[in-house]
Scaffold this motif. Structure first.
Motif, PDB file in Angstrom:
ATOM      1  N   SER B  27       0.887  -1.154  -0.109  1.00  0.00           N
ATOM      2  CA  SER B  27      -0.079  -0.098   0.232  1.00  0.00           C
ATOM      3  C   SER B  27       0.799   1.230   0.169  1.00  0.00           C
ATOM      4  O   SER B  27       0.419   2.244  -0.530  1.00  0.00           O
ATOM      5  N   VAL B  28       1.897   1.229   0.809  1.00  0.00           N
ATOM      6  CA  VAL B  28       2.740   2.148   0.813  1.00  0.00           C
ATOM      7  C   VAL B  28       3.605   2.562  -0.503  1.00  0.00           C
ATOM      8  O   VAL B  28       3.753   3.241  -1.227  1.00  0.00           O
ATOM      9  N   HIS B  29       4.511   1.380  -0.774  1.00  0.00           N
ATOM     10  CA  HIS B  29       5.589   1.554  -1.993  1.00  0.00           C
ATOM     11  C   HIS B  29       4.827   1.345  -3.255  1.00  0.00           C
ATOM     12  O   HIS B  29       5.160   1.675  -4.163  1.00  0.00           O
ATOM     13  N   GLN B  30       3.672   0.502  -3.218  1.00  0.00           N
ATOM     14  CA  GLN B  30       2.991   0.207  -4.491  1.00  0.00           C
ATOM     15  C   GLN B  30       3.760  -0.374  -5.404  1.00  0.00           C
ATOM     16  O   GLN B  30       3.777  -0.160  -6.745  1.00  0.00           O
ATOM     17  N   ASP B  31       4.899  -1.159  -5.155  1.00  0.00           N
ATOM     18  CA  ASP B  31       5.559  -1.861  -5.886  1.00  0.00           C
ATOM     19  C   ASP B  31       5.008  -3.017  -6.527  1.00  0.00           C
ATOM     20  O   ASP B  31       4.514  -3.893  -5.699  1.00  0.00           O
ATOM     21  N   PRO B  32       4.982  -3.334  -7.871  1.00  0.00           N
ATOM     22  CA  PRO B  32       4.282  -4.509  -8.620  1.00  0.00           C
ATOM     23  C   PRO B  32       4.699  -5.853  -7.954  1.00  0.00           C
ATOM     24  O   PRO B  32       3.817  -6.526  -7.737  1.00  0.00           O
ATOM     25  N   SER B  33       5.818  -5.929  -7.572  1.00  0.00           N
ATOM     26  CA  SER B  33       6.534  -7.047  -6.894  1.00  0.00           C
ATOM     27  C   SER B  33       5.812  -7.372  -5.587  1.00  0.00           C
ATOM     28  O   SER B  33       5.309  -8.653  -5.256  1.00  0.00           O
ATOM     29  N   ASP B  34       5.810  -6.462  -4.900  1.00  0.00           N
ATOM     30  CA  ASP B  34       4.968  -6.683  -3.408  1.00  0.00           C
ATOM     31  C   ASP B  34       3.554  -7.118  -3.859  1.00  0.00           C
ATOM     32  O   ASP B  34       3.044  -8.184  -2.908  1.00  0.00           O
ATOM     33  N   ILE B  35       2.906  -6.375  -4.610  1.00  0.00           N
ATOM     34  CA  ILE B  35       1.683  -6.976  -4.901  1.00  0.00           C
ATOM     35  C   ILE B  35       1.258  -8.300  -5.447  1.00  0.00           C
ATOM     36  O   ILE B  35       0.494  -8.882  -4.926  1.00  0.00           O
ATOM     37  N   ILE B  70       9.239 -20.371  -5.960  1.00  0.00           N
ATOM     38  CA  ILE B  70       9.535 -19.646  -4.769  1.00  0.00           C
ATOM     39  C   ILE B  70      11.166 -19.509  -4.386  1.00  0.00           C
ATOM     40  O   ILE B  70      11.604 -18.576  -4.177  1.00  0.00           O
ATOM     41  N   ASP B  71      11.701 -20.656  -4.643  1.00  0.00           N
ATOM     42  CA  ASP B  71      13.314 -20.820  -4.338  1.00  0.00           C
ATOM     43  C   ASP B  71      14.002 -19.700  -5.107  1.00  0.00           C
ATOM     44  O   ASP B  71      14.964 -19.292  -4.679  1.00  0.00           O
ATOM     45  N   LYS B  72      13.493 -19.743  -6.600  1.00  0.00           N
ATOM     46  CA  LYS B  72      14.013 -18.856  -7.505  1.00  0.00           C
ATOM     47  C   LYS B  72      14.269 -17.290  -6.938  1.00  0.00           C
ATOM     48  O   LYS B  72      14.837 -16.722  -6.760  1.00  0.00           O
ATOM     49  N   SER B  73      12.751 -17.019  -6.621  1.00  0.00           N
ATOM     50  CA  SER B  73      12.509 -15.731  -6.035  1.00  0.00           C
ATOM     51  C   SER B  73      13.279 -15.423  -4.688  1.00  0.00           C
ATOM     52  O   SER B  73      13.721 -14.389  -4.522  1.00  0.00           O
ATOM     53  N   ILE B  74      13.329 -16.313  -3.887  1.00  0.00           N
ATOM     54  CA  ILE B  74      14.148 -16.268  -2.733  1.00  0.00           C
ATOM     55  C   ILE B  74      15.573 -15.807  -2.927  1.00  0.00           C
ATOM     56  O   ILE B  74      16.318 -14.970  -2.350  1.00  0.00           O
ATOM     57  N   LYS B  75      16.355 -16.556  -3.771  1.00  0.00           N
ATOM     58  CA  LYS B  75      17.671 -16.437  -4.067  1.00  0.00           C
ATOM     59  C   LYS B  75      17.774 -15.194  -4.881  1.00  0.00           C
ATOM     60  O   LYS B  75      18.772 -14.228  -4.483  1.00  0.00           O
ATOM     61  N   TYR B  76      17.090 -14.740  -5.546  1.00  0.00           N
ATOM     62  CA  TYR B  76      17.045 -13.213  -6.102  1.00  0.00           C
ATOM     63  C   TYR B  76      16.875 -12.109  -4.881  1.00  0.00           C
ATOM     64  O   TYR B  76      17.481 -11.397  -4.772  1.00  0.00           O
ATOM     65  N   ALA B  77      15.858 -12.376  -4.174  1.00  0.00           N
ATOM     66  CA  ALA B  77      15.540 -11.437  -3.270  1.00  0.00           C
ATOM     67  C   ALA B  77      16.972 -11.418  -2.402  1.00  0.00           C
ATOM     68  O   ALA B  77      17.222 -10.326  -1.731  1.00  0.00           O
ATOM     69  N   LYS B  83      14.709  -7.241 -10.470  1.00  0.00           N
ATOM     70  CA  LYS B  83      14.358  -7.852 -11.809  1.00  0.00           C
ATOM     71  C   LYS B  83      14.124  -9.422 -11.489  1.00  0.00           C
ATOM     72  O   LYS B  83      13.137  -9.873 -12.024  1.00  0.00           O
ATOM     73  N   GLY B  84      14.993  -9.985 -11.032  1.00  0.00           N
ATOM     74  CA  GLY B  84      14.943 -11.411 -10.921  1.00  0.00           C
ATOM     75  C   GLY B  84      14.092 -11.963 -10.188  1.00  0.00           C
ATOM     76  O   GLY B  84      13.442 -13.108 -10.384  1.00  0.00           O
ATOM     77  N   ALA B  86      11.148 -10.458  -9.361  1.00  0.00           N
ATOM     78  CA  ALA B  86       9.916 -10.298 -10.133  1.00  0.00           C
ATOM     79  C   ALA B  86       9.589 -11.443 -11.409  1.00  0.00           C
ATOM     80  O   ALA B  86       8.562 -11.797 -11.576  1.00  0.00           O
ATOM     81  N   MET B  87      10.675 -11.967 -11.900  1.00  0.00           N
ATOM     82  CA  MET B  87      10.924 -13.049 -12.630  1.00  0.00           C
ATOM     83  C   MET B  87      10.203 -14.271 -12.155  1.00  0.00           C
ATOM     84  O   MET B  87       9.525 -15.127 -12.585  1.00  0.00           O
ATOM     85  N   GLY B  88      10.967 -14.447 -10.794  1.00  0.00           N
ATOM     86  CA  GLY B  88      10.683 -15.621  -9.998  1.00  0.00           C
ATOM     87  C   GLY B  88       9.134 -15.783  -9.845  1.00  0.00           C
ATOM     88  O   GLY B  88       8.392 -16.601 -10.005  1.00  0.00           O
ATOM     89  N   ILE B  89       8.557 -14.269  -9.193  1.00  0.00           N
ATOM     90  CA  ILE B  89       7.012 -14.366  -9.067  1.00  0.00           C
ATOM     91  C   ILE B  89       6.405 -14.652 -10.454  1.00  0.00           C
ATOM     92  O   ILE B  89       5.300 -15.399 -10.489  1.00  0.00           O
TER      93      ILE B  89
END
Lengths: 225, 175
Positions: B27-35, B70-77, B83-84, B86-89
Motif C-alpha cells: 500500500s505504501v510503496h505500490q511496488d508491483p512485485s510486493d503486490i 519460490i526458491d528462485k524468487s528467494i535467491k534473487y531477493a 528484476k530477478g 519479479a521474474m521468479g514471481i
C-alpha cells in the motif's frame, strides 16, 4: 445552470443495482446537467465493454451518454485539455500529501481526480455543482484529510506525515453519493418500486455495490424520512 | 523463507498472515512485485486448503514447479535483485498456464479472486478505488462489488460530514 459531476464509483453502484432508470427520472427533474469526464467514461464504458462480465453494464451507461442523460464536459464548454492540466496539478498535490515510510503515498488516480478538476473549473465558471463520489478515499481527502491520515496510520502501522499546506487545494468541493441520490429519488417519488421499505432497500443496495456509507448513516437517513 | 516453510507445512493461516503483511508494504510503496507476492501467497493459501484437487495428475508437477519458482524468487531477493525476483514471481503465473482442464480453471479462478481480495485490502488501507484497481489490474466493477460487502465503510474515519448536511446539499441541487 447546475451540474452533478459523476465519478465512476457512483455510476457503478447505480448500474450494478439496476438503478439507471431512477437516474434517468432524476435527470428529468434536475435543472442542469449530469456530467462525466472522459477519464470516467473510459472506466465505466470503454474498458468494461471489453470485459464480458461487465459488457452489459457498460452498454447501459453508454446508452445514458447517447441519450444525453450523461454529458461530456464539452457540453458546458470545458475543454479536455483544461481538465487534464488541472487533473495533473491535483494528482501531484494529493499524492504528496501523505508520507509514510519515507515515501509519498499515491492515494488517488486520474479518473476520480478529473472529477475534482472539472468541479473546480465549473466553480470558476460560476456553475453551481456537486460531485457524486461513492468511493471513500477522495471524499475523505476533500472533507476531512486528517481522517485519511488516521486511517493510513492505523492500517499501515507506520507514522504518516501530513503535508497540511496542500489542504487548501482540496477545499470548496461538495460531495454527494448514490445513497443521497436515491434518497432524493425516493422523496421525489421517482422510484419505480412502491412496496415495502423501499428506501431501506435502496440504501443497502448501493452500499453493497461499493457506496461508502456506514450502517449508522443508513439508519440516520431513514430517520430523516 | 517463511512462505516456503508454510507451504511445506500446509499452513494456510500462516500464508494468509504473510500475504496480509505484504499488503501493508504494497500500500505504501505500490511496488508491483510486493503486490504480486501478496496475490501469489494468498492464492497458494487457498489452493492448499482444497484437498480434492490433489488427486489431479497435474497436481504434483504444479506444486513442485511452484516451489521451484519460490526458491528462485528467494535467491534473487537475497541478492537484492529486484528484476530477478519479479521474474521468479512471474514464473508462478507461467506454471499455471502450463496446466490444463479443471485444475487450470480452478487455479486461475483462485488467482483472480485473490487479486480482488488484495485490491479490497489495499482500498481498505486508504488508497482510492481507482488507484487500487489500476495497481492490481482488476476492474472497478469487481472491486466495488467486493468492497461493498466488507465492513470498510463502517470504520469511524469514514464519517466526515453529517448525513443531514449531505442530504440537504443534494435536495438543494434538485430544487
Amino acid at each position: 445552470m447546475k451540474a452533478i459531476v459523476f465519478d465512476a464509483s457512483t455510476l457503478i453502484s447505480l448500474v450494478m443495482n439496476g438503478l439507471l432508470p431512477e437516474l434517468r427520472e432524476l435527470k428529468k427533474i434536475f435543472k442542469g446537467k449530469f456530467i462525466i469526464t472522459n477519464d470516467v467514461k473510459r472506466e465505466v464504458i470503454d474498458k468494461p465493454l471489453k470485459i464480458k462480465r461487465f459488457e452489459l453494464e457498460a452498454l447501459k451507461i453508454k446508452q445514458l451518454l447517447d441519450d444525453k442523460i450523461l454529458e461530456l464536459p464539452s457540453s458546458v464548454e470545458v475543454k479536455d485539455s483544461e481538465i487534464l492540466r488541472e487533473t495533473n496539478k491535483l494528482i501531484l498535490l494529493a499524492n504528496e500529501m501523505f508520507k509514510g515510510d519515507k515515501k509519498d503515498i499515491r492515494i488517488i488516480h486520474s479518473g476520480e481526480t478529473s472529477c475534482l478538476a472539472l468541479s473546480k473549473i465549473l466553480n470558476e465558471k460560476k456553475i453551481e455543482n456537486v460531485l457524486a463520489i461513492d468511493e471513500r478515499t477522495m471524499r475523505i481527502l476533500v472533507e476531512k484529510p486528517e481522517n485519511l491520515k488516521e486511517l493510513l496510520q492505523k492500517k499501515l502501522h507506520c507514522e504518516i506525515i501530513l503535508r497540511k499546506e496542500n489542504f487548501v487545494f482540496f477545499r470548496g468541493f461538495k460531495i454527494i453519493r448514490s445513497a443521497e441520490l436515491m434518497y432524493v429519488a425516493h422523496k421525489k417519488g421517482v422510484v419505480r418500486l412502491r412496496n415495502g421499505q423501499v428506501l431501506d432497500a435502496l440504501l443497502w443496495a448501493v452500499k453493497f455495490k461499493g457506496c461508502s456509507i456506514s450502517d449508522e448513516e443508513i439508519e440516520e437517513i431513514k430517520r430523516i424520512e | 523463507m517463511e512462505t516456503k516453510a508454510a507451504i511445506a507445512n500446509d499452513d494456510a493461516t500462516k500464508l494468509r498472515e504473510l500475504s496480509n503483511h505484504t499488503i501493508h508494504t504494497a500500500s505504501v510503496h505500490q511496488d508491483p512485485s510486493d503486490i504480486a507476492v501478496a496475490v501469489v501467497v494468498y492464492s497458494i493459501s487457498k489452493i492448499i486448503e482444497r484437498k480434492d484437487y490433489r488427486q489431479d495428475p497435474q497436481w504434483e508437477k504444479f506444486l513442485n514447479n511452484f516451489k521451484l519458482c519460490i526458491d528462485k524468487s528467494i535467491k534473487y531477493a537475497e541478492k537484492d535483485d529486484e528484476k530477478g525476483f519479479a521474474m521468479g514471481i512471474a514464473c508462478v503465473r507461467k506454471s499455471i498456464n502450463k496446466l490444463s482442464g479443471k485444475l487450470r480453471v480452478y487455479i486461475q479462478d483462485v488467482f483472480k479472486r485473490a487479486e480482488i481480495n488484495k485490491a479490497s485490502r489495499i482500498y481498505e488501507h486508504g488508497i482510492s478505488m481507482e488507484q487500487t484497481a489500476k495497481l492490481l489490474g482488476v476492474s472497478m466493477f469487481d472491486l466495488a462489488n467486493y468492497a461493498g460487502q466488507t465492513g470498510i465503510a463502517n470504520v469511524s474515519e469514514n464519517k466526515t460530514i453529517d448525513v443531514k448536511t449531505r442530504i440537504k446539499t443534494t435536495m438543494e441541487m434538485f430544487g
